[in-house]
Write a protein that holds these residues in place. Structure first.
Motif, PDB file in Angstrom:
ATOM      1  N   THR A  49      68.121  47.230  84.465  1.00  0.00           N
ATOM      2  CA  THR A  49      68.367  45.852  84.991  1.00  0.00           C
ATOM      3  C   THR A  49      69.369  44.927  84.480  1.00  0.00           C
ATOM      4  N   ALA A  50      69.667  45.308  83.134  1.00  0.00           N
ATOM      5  CA  ALA A  50      70.422  44.412  82.428  1.00  0.00           C
ATOM      6  C   ALA A  50      72.142  45.035  82.592  1.00  0.00           C
ATOM      7  N   GLY A  51      72.030  46.144  83.158  1.00  0.00           N
ATOM      8  CA  GLY A  51      73.351  46.799  83.208  1.00  0.00           C
ATOM      9  C   GLY A  51      73.815  47.574  81.701  1.00  0.00           C
ATOM     10  N   TYR A  52      73.079  47.574  80.864  1.00  0.00           N
ATOM     11  CA  TYR A  52      73.424  48.508  79.735  1.00  0.00           C
ATOM     12  C   TYR A  52      73.193  50.046  79.818  1.00  0.00           C
ATOM     13  N   GLU A  53      72.319  50.349  81.001  1.00  0.00           N
ATOM     14  CA  GLU A  53      72.298  51.911  81.239  1.00  0.00           C
ATOM     15  C   GLU A  53      72.512  52.149  82.594  1.00  0.00           C
ATOM     16  N   SER A  54      73.165  53.070  82.874  1.00  0.00           N
ATOM     17  CA  SER A  54      73.790  53.342  84.472  1.00  0.00           C
ATOM     18  C   SER A  54      72.868  54.345  84.817  1.00  0.00           C
ATOM     19  N   THR A  55      72.477  54.283  86.167  1.00  0.00           N
ATOM     20  CA  THR A  55      71.573  55.483  86.801  1.00  0.00           C
ATOM     21  C   THR A  55      72.462  56.289  87.425  1.00  0.00           C
ATOM     22  N   THR A  56      73.694  55.986  87.275  1.00  0.00           N
ATOM     23  CA  THR A  56      74.812  56.995  87.718  1.00  0.00           C
ATOM     24  C   THR A  56      75.152  58.287  86.834  1.00  0.00           C
ATOM     25  N   LYS A  57      75.474  59.305  87.560  1.00  0.00           N
ATOM     26  CA  LYS A  57      75.974  60.343  86.286  1.00  0.00           C
ATOM     27  C   LYS A  57      77.098  60.063  85.673  1.00  0.00           C
ATOM     28  N   ASP A  58      77.078  60.230  84.316  1.00  0.00           N
ATOM     29  CA  ASP A  58      78.314  60.216  83.600  1.00  0.00           C
ATOM     30  C   ASP A  58      79.147  61.219  83.437  1.00  0.00           C
ATOM     31  N   GLY A  59      79.978  61.528  84.182  1.00  0.00           N
ATOM     32  CA  GLY A  59      80.746  62.774  84.176  1.00  0.00           C
ATOM     33  C   GLY A  59      82.194  62.616  83.302  1.00  0.00           C
ATOM     34  N   VAL A  60      82.976  63.432  83.377  1.00  0.00           N
ATOM     35  CA  VAL A  60      84.186  63.142  82.954  1.00  0.00           C
ATOM     36  C   VAL A  60      85.287  62.181  83.543  1.00  0.00           C
ATOM     37  N   ALA A  61      84.917  62.194  84.873  1.00  0.00           N
ATOM     38  CA  ALA A  61      85.834  61.262  85.759  1.00  0.00           C
ATOM     39  C   ALA A  61      85.379  59.663  85.228  1.00  0.00           C
ATOM     40  N   THR A  62      84.031  59.552  85.021  1.00  0.00           N
ATOM     41  CA  THR A  62      83.658  58.138  84.501  1.00  0.00           C
ATOM     42  C   THR A  62      84.190  57.620  83.150  1.00  0.00           C
ATOM     43  N   ILE A  63      84.217  58.750  82.426  1.00  0.00           N
ATOM     44  CA  ILE A  63      84.826  58.509  80.910  1.00  0.00           C
ATOM     45  C   ILE A  63      86.186  58.275  80.910  1.00  0.00           C
ATOM     46  N   VAL A  64      87.022  59.027  81.821  1.00  0.00           N
ATOM     47  CA  VAL A  64      88.231  58.996  81.885  1.00  0.00           C
ATOM     48  C   VAL A  64      88.978  57.365  82.505  1.00  0.00           C
ATOM     49  N   ALA A  65      88.031  57.250  83.581  1.00  0.00           N
ATOM     50  CA  ALA A  65      88.261  56.101  84.089  1.00  0.00           C
ATOM     51  C   ALA A  65      87.974  54.739  83.359  1.00  0.00           C
ATOM     52  N   THR A  66      86.828  54.726  82.603  1.00  0.00           N
ATOM     53  CA  THR A  66      86.739  53.715  81.690  1.00  0.00           C
ATOM     54  C   THR A  66      87.901  53.715  80.558  1.00  0.00           C
ATOM     55  N   ALA A  67      88.188  54.911  79.945  1.00  0.00           N
ATOM     56  CA  ALA A  67      89.220  54.737  79.158  1.00  0.00           C
ATOM     57  C   ALA A  67      90.554  54.159  79.751  1.00  0.00           C
ATOM     58  N   ILE A  68      91.019  54.859  80.917  1.00  0.00           N
ATOM     59  CA  ILE A  68      92.183  54.116  81.781  1.00  0.00           C
ATOM     60  C   ILE A  68      92.008  52.571  81.822  1.00  0.00           C
ATOM     61  N   LYS A  69      90.983  52.176  82.356  1.00  0.00           N
ATOM     62  CA  LYS A  69      90.666  50.705  82.404  1.00  0.00           C
ATOM     63  C   LYS A  69      90.831  49.933  81.148  1.00  0.00           C
ATOM     64  N   ALA A  70      90.433  50.568  80.131  1.00  0.00           N
ATOM     65  CA  ALA A  70      90.531  49.800  78.873  1.00  0.00           C
ATOM     66  C   ALA A  70      92.064  49.686  78.215  1.00  0.00           C
ATOM     67  N   PHE A  71      92.669  50.792  78.566  1.00  0.00           N
ATOM     68  CA  PHE A  71      94.115  51.010  78.156  1.00  0.00           C
ATOM     69  C   PHE A  71      95.067  49.887  78.831  1.00  0.00           C
ATOM     70  N   ILE A  72      94.630  49.852  80.129  1.00  0.00           N
ATOM     71  CA  ILE A  72      95.329  49.006  81.295  1.00  0.00           C
ATOM     72  C   ILE A  72      95.056  47.574  81.012  1.00  0.00           C
ATOM     73  N   GLY A  73      93.760  47.268  80.528  1.00  0.00           N
ATOM     74  CA  GLY A  73      93.325  45.917  80.005  1.00  0.00           C
ATOM     75  C   GLY A  73      93.954  45.465  79.028  1.00  0.00           C
ATOM     76  N   LEU A  74      94.103  46.362  77.897  1.00  0.00           N
ATOM     77  CA  LEU A  74      94.886  46.290  76.616  1.00  0.00           C
ATOM     78  C   LEU A  74      96.406  45.991  76.803  1.00  0.00           C
ATOM     79  N   LEU A  75      96.867  46.455  77.805  1.00  0.00           N
ATOM     80  CA  LEU A  75      98.398  46.288  78.193  1.00  0.00           C
ATOM     81  C   LEU A  75      98.575  44.799  78.824  1.00  0.00           C
ATOM     82  N   GLY A  76      97.572  44.519  79.815  1.00  0.00           N
ATOM     83  CA  GLY A  76      97.552  43.269  80.612  1.00  0.00           C
ATOM     84  C   GLY A  76      97.484  42.267  79.491  1.00  0.00           C
ATOM     85  N   ILE A  77      96.847  42.443  78.366  1.00  0.00           N
ATOM     86  CA  ILE A  77      96.611  41.517  77.207  1.00  0.00           C
ATOM     87  C   ILE A  77      97.857  41.328  76.598  1.00  0.00           C
TER      88      ILE A  77
END
Length: 146
Positions: A49-77
């Motif tokens: 409910t708080a959003g700390y645990e996802s009910t979706t499957k955490d595959g490689v695609a989710t991990i890669v997407a999170t890493a890319i989003k973090a990197f792009i966010g860092l570049l934006g900053i």
């Protein structure tokens, strides 16, 4: 004398934490399995409910997407910091044309970089949001046996 007193207080705090940790582990072993299961289920529901645990499957695609989003966010900053720094150097240039030209060039390059980062984020978001539908449908490869 004060230093020795501080060391004793830290020592007692550390031992208190260790003893509390072992006491809570022993107390948990005294609880019935049914009560533990209920507690863990409630805890899991609260995390979801708080959003700390996802009910979706955490595959490689989710991990890669999170890493890319973090990197792009860092570049934006970084680009926003460059724009602020360039604006500050322009404001404090005092009429010196070389400093003003340098600040203008930095601002224009930072804006171009920010546009590139936003385009990369848009492309990444589009690809990874449609990736689940491609994976679930079989990827569009050949069907049937050869």
């Amino acid at each position: 004398m004060k230093n020795i007193l501080n060391k004793k207080i830290v020592f007692l705090l550390i031992w208190g934490c260790i003893l509390f940790n072992s006491a809570s582990a022993n107390a948990l072993s005294l609880i019935s399995d049914q009560a533990k299961s209920g507690m863990f289920n409630q805890q899991k529901a609260l995390r979801e409910t708080a959003g700390y645990e996802s009910t979706t499957k955490d595959g490689v695609a989710t991990i890669v997407a999170t890493a890319i989003k973090a990197f792009i966010g860092l570049l934006g900053i970084i680009f926003v910091v460059l724009i602020v720094y360039s604006g500050y150097s322009w404001m404090t240039a005092g009429g010196d044309e070389t400093k003003i030209t340098k600040a203008k060039n930095t601002i224009s390059r930072a804006v171009i970089g920010l546009i590139i980062v936003l385009a990369a984020y848009s492309i990444t978001y589009f690809v990874f949001s449609n990736l689940d539908s491609v994976v679930d449908s079989g990827g569009g490869g050949m069907t049937g046996s050869p």
